[in-house]
Design a protein around this motif. Structure first.
Motif, PDB file in Angstrom:
ATOM      1  N   ALA A   5       0.863  -1.189   0.000  1.00  0.00           N
ATOM      2  CA  ALA A   5       0.000   0.000   0.000  1.00  0.00           C
ATOM      3  C   ALA A   5       0.889   1.224   0.000  1.00  0.00           C
ATOM      4  CB  ALA A   5      -0.912   0.004   1.225  1.00  0.00           C
ATOM      5  N   SER A   6       0.293   2.363  -0.358  1.00  0.00           N
ATOM      6  CA  SER A   6       1.066   3.603  -0.311  1.00  0.00           C
ATOM      7  C   SER A   6       0.138   4.760  -0.013  1.00  0.00           C
ATOM      8  CB  SER A   6       1.799   3.845  -1.635  1.00  0.00           C
ATOM      9  OG  SER A   6       0.866   4.085  -2.666  1.00  0.00           O
ATOM     10  N   ARG A   7       0.726   5.866   0.421  1.00  0.00           N
ATOM     11  CA  ARG A   7      -0.007   7.098   0.633  1.00  0.00           C
ATOM     12  C   ARG A   7       0.973   8.243   0.620  1.00  0.00           C
ATOM     13  NH1 ARG A   7      -1.955   6.114   6.772  1.00  0.00           N
ATOM     14  NH2 ARG A   7      -2.614   4.245   5.755  1.00  0.00           N
ATOM     15  N   VAL A   8       0.458   9.438   0.409  1.00  0.00           N
ATOM     16  CA  VAL A   8       1.267  10.650   0.512  1.00  0.00           C
ATOM     17  C   VAL A   8       1.119  11.141   1.944  1.00  0.00           C
ATOM     18  CG1 VAL A   8       1.584  13.003  -0.310  1.00  0.00           C
ATOM     19  CG2 VAL A   8       0.927  11.211  -1.909  1.00  0.00           C
ATOM     20  N   LEU A   9       2.222  11.492   2.556  1.00  0.00           N
ATOM     21  CA  LEU A   9       2.231  11.940   3.940  1.00  0.00           C
ATOM     22  C   LEU A   9       2.693  13.381   3.999  1.00  0.00           C
ATOM     23  CD1 LEU A   9       2.256  11.424   7.051  1.00  0.00           C
ATOM     24  CD2 LEU A   9       4.597  10.633   6.762  1.00  0.00           C
ATOM     25  N   PHE A  10       1.888  14.245   4.627  1.00  0.00           N
ATOM     26  CA  PHE A  10       2.253  15.643   4.837  1.00  0.00           C
ATOM     27  C   PHE A  10       2.354  15.922   6.326  1.00  0.00           C
ATOM     28  CE2 PHE A  10      -0.193  15.950   0.784  1.00  0.00           C
ATOM     29  CZ  PHE A  10       0.844  16.358  -0.016  1.00  0.00           C
ATOM     30  N   ARG A  11       3.320  16.728   6.704  1.00  0.00           N
ATOM     31  CA  ARG A  11       3.460  17.208   8.080  1.00  0.00           C
ATOM     32  C   ARG A  11       3.296  18.721   8.032  1.00  0.00           C
ATOM     33  NH1 ARG A  11       8.181  13.153   8.955  1.00  0.00           N
ATOM     34  NH2 ARG A  11       7.027  11.413   9.805  1.00  0.00           N
ATOM     35  N   PRO A  12       2.057  19.195   8.063  1.00  0.00           N
ATOM     36  CA  PRO A  12       1.800  20.621   7.871  1.00  0.00           C
ATOM     37  C   PRO A  12       2.272  21.477   9.037  1.00  0.00           C
ATOM     38  CG  PRO A  12      -0.216  19.482   8.463  1.00  0.00           C
ATOM     39  CD  PRO A  12       0.833  18.423   8.283  1.00  0.00           C
ATOM     40  N   ALA A  13       2.540  22.751   8.725  1.00  0.00           N
ATOM     41  CA  ALA A  13       2.946  23.708   9.760  1.00  0.00           C
ATOM     42  C   ALA A  13       1.803  23.940  10.738  1.00  0.00           C
ATOM     43  CB  ALA A  13       3.374  25.024   9.106  1.00  0.00           C
ATOM     44  N   ASP A  14       0.574  23.971  10.253  1.00  0.00           N
ATOM     45  CA  ASP A  14      -0.610  24.170  11.099  1.00  0.00           C
ATOM     46  C   ASP A  14      -1.562  23.015  10.820  1.00  0.00           C
ATOM     47  OD1 ASP A  14      -3.104  24.897  12.185  1.00  0.00           O
ATOM     48  OD2 ASP A  14      -2.689  27.036  11.900  1.00  0.00           O
ATOM     49  N   TYR A  15      -1.492  21.998  11.666  1.00  0.00           N
ATOM     50  CA  TYR A  15      -2.249  20.764  11.462  1.00  0.00           C
ATOM     51  C   TYR A  15      -3.758  21.023  11.369  1.00  0.00           C
ATOM     52  CZ  TYR A  15      -4.440  16.306  12.586  1.00  0.00           C
ATOM     53  OH  TYR A  15      -5.242  15.196  12.571  1.00  0.00           O
ATOM     54  N   GLU A  16      -4.338  21.742  12.313  1.00  0.00           N
ATOM     55  CA  GLU A  16      -5.782  21.988  12.326  1.00  0.00           C
ATOM     56  C   GLU A  16      -6.234  22.739  11.068  1.00  0.00           C
ATOM     57  OE1 GLU A  16      -7.900  20.595  14.307  1.00  0.00           O
ATOM     58  OE2 GLU A  16      -6.349  19.698  15.554  1.00  0.00           O
ATOM     59  N   ARG A  17      -5.455  23.725  10.644  1.00  0.00           N
ATOM     60  CA  ARG A  17      -5.790  24.477   9.430  1.00  0.00           C
ATOM     61  C   ARG A  17      -5.789  23.556   8.212  1.00  0.00           C
ATOM     62  NH1 ARG A  17      -1.502  28.738   7.623  1.00  0.00           N
ATOM     63  NH2 ARG A  17      -0.533  26.784   7.021  1.00  0.00           N
ATOM     64  N   SER A  18      -4.802  22.661   8.139  1.00  0.00           N
ATOM     65  CA  SER A  18      -4.721  21.741   7.006  1.00  0.00           C
ATOM     66  C   SER A  18      -5.847  20.716   7.023  1.00  0.00           C
ATOM     67  CB  SER A  18      -3.358  21.044   6.983  1.00  0.00           C
ATOM     68  OG  SER A  18      -2.354  21.979   6.694  1.00  0.00           O
TER      69      SER A  18
END
Length: 128
Positions: A5-18
């Motif tokens: 399986a795969s997925r794109v992983l983001f670690r945003p600066a503002d998690y709640e906003r993202s």
């Protein structure tokens, strides 16, 4: 090696906003939520927003990574090392229970190879 399986992983600066952006503005359905992250359905793929693992002071931004699930991350590490691939971070079990190893591609994109143990919540049937 076999990718399960795969997925794109983001670690945003503002998690709640993202989360609000992907859920409310874009309209993606939530596949699952866990204590420090949210995974969204995105067609035949998944997008994960991780609210953990923030960047160190002075470090360049880390906008995202490619998450690749394999059967055995330790065997995968040995296979890649045998091909001369440099391992950026050796395989180990994370506090959240997954076994992970990191490789960096020529453009600086992090590939996170993940093994999901049998007892991990990702393997549980949630259709109770």
């Amino acid at each position: 090696m076999e990718i399960l399986a795969s997925r794109v992983l983001f670690r945003p600066a503002d998690y709640e906003r993202s989360v609000a952006f992907y859920r409310d503005a874009i309209g993606l359905a939530i596949a699952r939520e866990y204590g420090a992250g949210t995974v969204f359905y995105a067609g035949q793929s998944l997008i994960e927003l991780a609210g953990h693992g923030g960047q160190a002071a002075g470090a360049p931004p880390f906008p995202g990574a490619l998450w690749l699930q394999v059967r055995d991350v330790y065997v995968t590490q040995a296979e890649l090392e045998g091909r001369g691939v440099e391992i950026a971070r050796a395989a180990r079990q994370e506090p959240w229970g997954l076994h992970e190893m990191h490789v960096t591609d020529p453009d600086g994109v992090t590939l996170i190879f993940v093994q999901v143990p049998e007892q991990h919540p990702l393997r549980r049937d949630t259709r109770n």
